[in-house]
Enzyme design. Structure first.
Site, PDB file in Angstrom:
ATOM      1  N   GLU A 131       0.845  -1.187   0.000  1.00  0.00           N
ATOM      2  CA  GLU A 131       0.000   0.000   0.000  1.00  0.00           C
ATOM      3  C   GLU A 131       0.886   1.244   0.000  1.00  0.00           C
ATOM      4  O   GLU A 131       1.674   1.452   0.923  1.00  0.00           O
ATOM      5  CB  GLU A 131      -0.928   0.002   1.219  1.00  0.00           C
ATOM      6  N   GLU A 162      -0.689   9.692  -5.580  1.00  0.00           N
ATOM      7  CA  GLU A 162       0.444   8.764  -5.588  1.00  0.00           C
ATOM      8  C   GLU A 162       0.730   8.255  -6.994  1.00  0.00           C
ATOM      9  O   GLU A 162       1.896   8.080  -7.371  1.00  0.00           O
ATOM     10  CB  GLU A 162       0.133   7.609  -4.629  1.00  0.00           C
ATOM     11  N   ASP A 198      -7.306   2.917   2.652  1.00  0.00           N
ATOM     12  CA  ASP A 198      -6.923   1.635   3.247  1.00  0.00           C
ATOM     13  C   ASP A 198      -8.121   0.688   3.323  1.00  0.00           C
ATOM     14  O   ASP A 198      -7.996  -0.513   3.080  1.00  0.00           O
ATOM     15  CB  ASP A 198      -6.339   1.866   4.636  1.00  0.00           C
TER      16      ASP A 198
END
Length: 443
Positions: free
Chosen positions: A244, A275, A428
């Site tokens: 992750e 990201e 998450d």
């Protein structure tokens, strides 16, 4: 070998009756969640111009960086270098009437999400202080070596869509994270991870926390990254590994992770739009000249970058890489990109991730249609580089699929919460739910 990470059943069916062991490393902390504007006001800071800072060295840097990302409505995470100043800010934050304390850290958050299923057993290897230990689910096991006297605190400054501070108005709800976290940054639990791997014998390993190393010196970062790579290399090949990612600022460090170090060793990656863009900028991928996303990330451009990652750094007949899966999540939609022949049940996996996003943001067990709206494009092209296909969404079949040179893409819109209760940890939870319904074929 065919290993069902958790279940290959449709997204609305029950869970299996057998127990799976899931192993999480390395980062864990306590999240202090509160209104960013209210904290800055409590610190005596006034509105002003925004400015990005790779590292926060003062309260002024904090104010400027928060303003910069609030104006964009973008998530970001930064290291606060001054320990004394950070601890004073953290104390002010934790004592604020609106502050709430939660489990934090990507590994701990994913583990906590999956621990809600009684058929799963989680081993968490991260720095766990007394408050974090109290917050963790009973299904999360912490090795004694991971316990420490003090918690690591991360401050989560949230803002709502349309919220104003001075001249800045947030286009959507999001959060800005900062910390002075030395335990996670130095990967202090790496050795615990290695020593407990053989005894626990997990069915799945989830790694996170590499972004926390940016607070370390270049020499320390390089040494610990090489030690982490050696540890990951020792994990048996029949155990799938998910990495992750999180917000980073050092392009050289990210380039090393992509080109030389970590990507070839993992089977799966989870990441968001910030990201993804930083990754392609760092590693000279497609659309690297794009400074930032303009509103909802263009599906064709996202698809091009995902395709490039798997084509250039994923598993092929000629390349010694295990990477075959990327779960991309942004506010409006998700894409699951997989190398053909290695994963199954993608429709259920991407749908489950999208469902988790809408439900968790609104703090409801299921999607409440009165509290959500559709932000995804109803039509899009599948590439901005090659001759694309044009896709129109069908409400009766919300997951659409296309194929490109041995790589499958599964896209689904997200029902976005109008008034989110909590944005931190959403990525998450999305990655966890996607893994829950994914099937891997280890060849």
């Amino acid at each position: 070998m065919s290993l069902y990470c958790l279940t290959s059943a449709p997204a609305h069916s029950g869970f299996p009756v057998y127990v799976f062991l899931l192993y999480f490393s390395v980062n864990a902390c306590v999240d202090v969640v509160l209104s960013g504007v209210k904290l800055l006001e409590a610190l005596g800071l006034k509105p002003g111009l925004g400015k990005n800072h790779d590292v926060l060295n003062s309260r002024q840097d904090l104010r400027e960086a928060f303003t910069h990302f609030m104006e964009k409505g973008a998530a970001a995470e930064r290291f606060f270098s001054d320990a004394e100043s950070f601890h004073h800010i953290a104390q002010t934050a934790s004592e604020h009437p609106g502050a709430q304390l939660y489990v934090g850290g990507n590994a701990a958050l994913i583990g906590q999400k999956l621990a809600a299923n009684p058929d799963l057993k989680i081993l968490l290897c991260g720095p766990v202080g007394p408050k974090l230990h109290e917050l963790l689910d009973d299904n999360v096991v912490v090795p004694p070596e991971s316990m420490q006297e003090r918690d690591e605190f991360h401050l989560i400054l949230e803002y709502q869509a349309g919220e104003e501070w001075g001249q800045v108005k947030a286009p959507n709800a999001n959060r800005f994270i900062f910390s002075h976290d030395l335990s996670n940054g130095a990967l202090n639990m790496l050795e615990v991870f290695v020593s407990s791997l053989e005894e626990f014998q997990p069915d799945l390993v989830v790694l996170s926390g590499l972004h926390m190393m940016e607070g370390q010196s270049r020499e320390m970062r390089h040494r610990r990254l090489m030690e982490a790579v050696a540890s990951i290399s020792d994990i048996p090949t029949d155990i799938p590994i998910h990495l992750e990612l999180a917000s980073m600022t050092d392009q050289d460090f990210m380039s090393n992770i992509v080109h030389q170090q970590v990507f070839p060793l993992v089977n799966s990656i989870g990441l968001n739009e910030q990201e993804l863009l930083f990754l392609t900028q760092s590693a000279s991928g497609p659309h690297a000249s794009l400074a930032s996303w303009n509103g909802v990330p263009d599906v064709g451009a996202v698809s091009d970058i995902l395709f490039w990652i798997l084509k250039e750094h994923g598993k092929t007949a000629d390349r010694a890489s295990d990477l075959t899966r990327i779960h991309f999540h942004t506010l409006a939609y998700h894409i699951l990109a997989t190398v053909d022949g290695h994963w199954g049940n993608q429709v259920a996996a991407v749908a489950a991730g999208a469902r988790a996003a809408g439900a968790q943001a609104c703090a409801t067990e299921t999607i409440d249609t009165s509290r959500v709206f559709l932000k995804a494009p109803l039509e899009f092209v599948t590439s901005q580089i090659e001759a694309p296909s044009k896709i129109s969404l069908n409400p009766d079949e919300p997951v659409v699929h296309w194929h490109r040179e041995g790589i499958s893409f599964h896209f689904t819109p997200v029902l976005v919460c109008k008034d989110p209760v909590r944005t931190v940890g959403l990525g998450d939870a999305i990655s966890a739910e996607g893994l829950l319904y994914s099937e891997i074929n280890l060849q």
